[in-house]
Motif scaffolding. Structure first.
Motif, PDB file in Angstrom:
ATOM      1  N   ASP A 132       0.807  -1.331  -0.075  1.00 15.63           N
ATOM      2  CA  ASP A 132      -0.019   0.055  -0.062  1.00 15.63           C
ATOM      3  C   ASP A 132       0.729   1.269   0.202  1.00 15.63           C
ATOM      4  O   ASP A 132       0.488   2.372   0.564  1.00 15.63           O
ATOM      5  N   GLU A 133       1.852   1.332  -0.775  1.00 18.07           N
ATOM      6  CA  GLU A 133       2.823   2.524  -0.860  1.00 18.07           C
ATOM      7  C   GLU A 133       3.174   2.999   0.710  1.00 18.07           C
ATOM      8  O   GLU A 133       3.752   4.012   0.703  1.00 18.07           O
ATOM      9  N   SER A 134       3.426   1.941   1.535  1.00 14.33           N
ATOM     10  CA  SER A 134       3.916   2.491   2.754  1.00 14.33           C
ATOM     11  C   SER A 134       5.738   2.537   2.740  1.00 14.33           C
ATOM     12  O   SER A 134       6.191   2.053   1.653  1.00 14.33           O
ATOM     13  N   LEU A 135       6.290   3.324   3.224  1.00 18.39           N
ATOM     14  CA  LEU A 135       7.488   3.680   3.174  1.00 18.39           C
ATOM     15  C   LEU A 135       8.192   3.012   4.772  1.00 18.39           C
ATOM     16  O   LEU A 135       7.798   3.328   5.716  1.00 18.39           O
ATOM     17  N   HIS A 136       9.453   2.538   4.314  1.00 16.59           N
ATOM     18  CA  HIS A 136      10.185   1.929   5.462  1.00 16.59           C
ATOM     19  C   HIS A 136      11.640   2.245   5.657  1.00 16.59           C
ATOM     20  O   HIS A 136      12.199   2.313   4.219  1.00 16.59           O
ATOM     21  N   VAL A 137      11.907   2.712   6.560  1.00 14.13           N
ATOM     22  CA  VAL A 137      13.323   3.278   6.744  1.00 14.13           C
ATOM     23  C   VAL A 137      14.289   2.859   7.791  1.00 14.13           C
ATOM     24  O   VAL A 137      13.715   2.595   9.021  1.00 14.13           O
ATOM     25  N   VAL A 138      15.718   2.601   7.424  1.00 16.30           N
ATOM     26  CA  VAL A 138      16.429   1.797   8.595  1.00 16.30           C
ATOM     27  C   VAL A 138      17.747   2.732   8.369  1.00 16.30           C
ATOM     28  O   VAL A 138      18.087   3.224   7.492  1.00 16.30           O
ATOM     29  N   ALA A 177      23.254  -1.123   7.505  1.00 15.06           N
ATOM     30  CA  ALA A 177      22.265  -2.048   7.446  1.00 15.06           C
ATOM     31  C   ALA A 177      21.316  -1.578   6.347  1.00 15.06           C
ATOM     32  O   ALA A 177      21.509  -0.455   5.347  1.00 15.06           O
ATOM     33  N   SER A 178      20.478  -2.509   5.562  1.00 16.54           N
ATOM     34  CA  SER A 178      19.806  -2.231   4.807  1.00 16.54           C
ATOM     35  C   SER A 178      18.244  -2.735   4.931  1.00 16.54           C
ATOM     36  O   SER A 178      18.200  -3.554   5.877  1.00 16.54           O
ATOM     37  N   ILE A 179      17.350  -2.444   4.042  1.00 18.75           N
ATOM     38  CA  ILE A 179      16.001  -2.595   3.993  1.00 18.75           C
ATOM     39  C   ILE A 179      15.335  -2.843   2.594  1.00 18.75           C
ATOM     40  O   ILE A 179      15.723  -2.387   1.587  1.00 18.75           O
ATOM     41  N   VAL A 231      14.822  -6.419   7.077  1.00 12.91           N
ATOM     42  CA  VAL A 231      15.968  -5.663   7.585  1.00 12.91           C
ATOM     43  C   VAL A 231      17.016  -6.464   7.752  1.00 12.91           C
ATOM     44  O   VAL A 231      17.089  -7.705   8.540  1.00 12.91           O
ATOM     45  N   VAL A 232      18.228  -6.136   7.062  1.00 13.18           N
ATOM     46  CA  VAL A 232      19.363  -7.088   7.037  1.00 13.18           C
ATOM     47  C   VAL A 232      20.779  -6.226   7.430  1.00 13.18           C
ATOM     48  O   VAL A 232      20.863  -4.841   7.205  1.00 13.18           O
ATOM     49  N   TRP A 233      21.469  -6.684   8.259  1.00 11.41           N
ATOM     50  CA  TRP A 233      22.609  -6.115   8.657  1.00 11.41           C
ATOM     51  C   TRP A 233      23.528  -7.066   9.051  1.00 11.41           C
ATOM     52  O   TRP A 233      23.391  -8.409   9.090  1.00 11.41           O
TER      53      TRP A 233
END
Length: 369
Positions: free
Chosen positions: A98-104, A146-148, A158-160
């Protein structure tokens, strides 16, 4: 004379001019930009601003074709909780269900205080962001960025890399960890080790994760199996992060941590990646048959990728940057077959702790730096 003209004509397709490339500075003089687009063409930008030891994650957006970015806002709910120092610890952003945004992003550590792994999300297309959460759990030694990644099914990854609790010091004891959410970032599983059978991660290099057009979870990271070998590894999961396969894609015999980063982008039904090796930027499609192509001169690092409406690819990178040292911006456009065109350039002005990102507007590319 006729033979010479014929030879020149044969060379024209190899060096056909690529798409137009525009250059743009990051708003507010920020650094380490990352940009993604939602289905309606809206661009969503994150970058760091402030003290490089403890600054803020800023956010701005721009509708398709708009001349300017929106007024920037701060994502992190705790002031000064983002690290720009080292260039590879900044914020990364992904678009989910649903076009959500995710930030790490990486947070600063302190005396007897391990560095944090912060996460925030927006469920209203960037109108507001939730309070940040530290997802590090009991892993230790968070260093490289890290990355997302996210999918349209509500999965967020979420990867680190770090070390399991109680592990002995040393890069050979570092592992790649994955957290998975199946409810669009509402809750996350416990950290799972993704490379238990292939240990060793370069401590101060960032990694990059991505959900491919075919639904695979792809992760690029720099291994540290021995002091003198630090290859780029492609880790692939076809079962939503439960199991992983590994193969080396970017060998590099070097006896130090290069503080490197990588980039991944959808290229039609395929996925293209770019990384640094031997002081140059390489790019390849992430399939079993594509060979890596060096597209830069020496002293190039921190690649970024974008694909336009004609299937052309822009690769940009930093030149000569280092610890507390800015440098130049370099770029090249690849044609739809992945071959370099004559559209390439170099420009001064990459700031300290900075690098570039890129996006496409129709056939045109824009590099933010």
């Amino acid at each position: 004379m006729k033979k010479r003209i014929l030879a020149l004509l044969l060379l024209i397709p190899l060096f056909a001019r690529g798409a137009e490339v525009g250059l743009e500075r990051v708003p507010e003089g920020g650094v380490q930009p990352q940009v993604v687009a939602t289905r309606d063409g809206t661009l969503h930008l994150v970058y760091l601003k402030g003290d490089p030891r403890g600054g803020d994650v800023r956010y701005a957006s721009k509708k398709a074709g708009a001349p300017e970015w929106s007024k920037p806002r701060t994502i992190n709910s705790k002031a000064g909780s983002a690290v720009a120092m080292g260039t590879i610890r900044g914020a990364q952003i992904a678009v989910g269900k649903d076009e959500s945004l995710h930030v790490v992003w990486n947070g600063p550590g302190g005396k007897n205080q391990p560095a944090a792994l912060h996460y925030s999300r927006s469920l209203n297309r960037g109108a507001s962001f939730e309070n940040q959460r530290d997802l590090r759990s009991d892993t230790q030694g968070l260093d490289g960025g890290a990355s997302i990644a996210a999918s349209g099914k509500g999965e967020v990854f979420v990867v680190w890399h770090g070390a399991p609790a109680g592990a002995a010091p040393g890069e050979i004891n570092r592992r790649v960890f994955i957290l998975k959410s199946t409810d669009n970032g509402g809750t996350f599983s416990k950290p799972q080790i993704a490379n238990a059978d292939d240990p060793g991660v370069c401590a101060c290099c960032s990694l990059k994760t991505f959900v491919s057009p075919g639904g695979e979870l792809l992760t690029l990271y720099r291994a540290a199996r021995s002091m003198g070998q630090r290859d780029i590894v492609l880790m692939t999961s076809t079962d939503g992060g439960a199991t992983h396969q590994h193969r080396d894609v970017g060998p590099w015999a070097i006896n130090m941590c290069p503080m490197s980063s990588a980039s991944v982008v959808a290229a039609g039904a395929k996925t293209r990646a770019a990384w640094e090796a031997e002081g140059r930027v390489y790019t390849a499609l992430l399939d079993a048959t594509s060979e890596a192509l060096a597209v830069s001169e020496e002293k190039a690092r921190h690649p970024a990728l974008a694909v336009n409406s004609r299937g052309e690819t822009l690769v940009s990178w930093s030149i000569g940057t280092g610890w507390q040292k800015g440098g130049q911006l370099g770029w090249v456009v690849l044609d739809a077959a992945g071959k370099p065109t004559a559209e390439r350039g170099v420009k001064a002005g990459v700031p300290v702790w900075g690098f570039s990102t890129a996006y496409a507007e129709g056939e045109r590319f824009v590099i933010l730096y």
